[in-house]
Design a protein around this motif. Sequence first.
Motif: not given
Length: 61
Positions: A28-30, A19-20, A47, A23-24
């Motif tokens: 994206l954002v959780p 997930l991290e 995300a 996003c990175r």
Amino acid sequence: MATVFTVQSDSEAECRVELERLCRDYGLVPALLPREWSGTGRWMARATPKAPAEVHGGQAV
């Protein structure tokens, strides 16, 4: 939220790492923090390209 990216894995740690990374790498954002999916033993997180209004209990609202 039109587009949602989902991570599924066998462990919470692996789910969190992926997930991290999503996003990175993709900005994206959780939208759903890692949680165990009932009865499957699998972990899932989500995300989205835009920030959720609020997060309650690990889920965007």
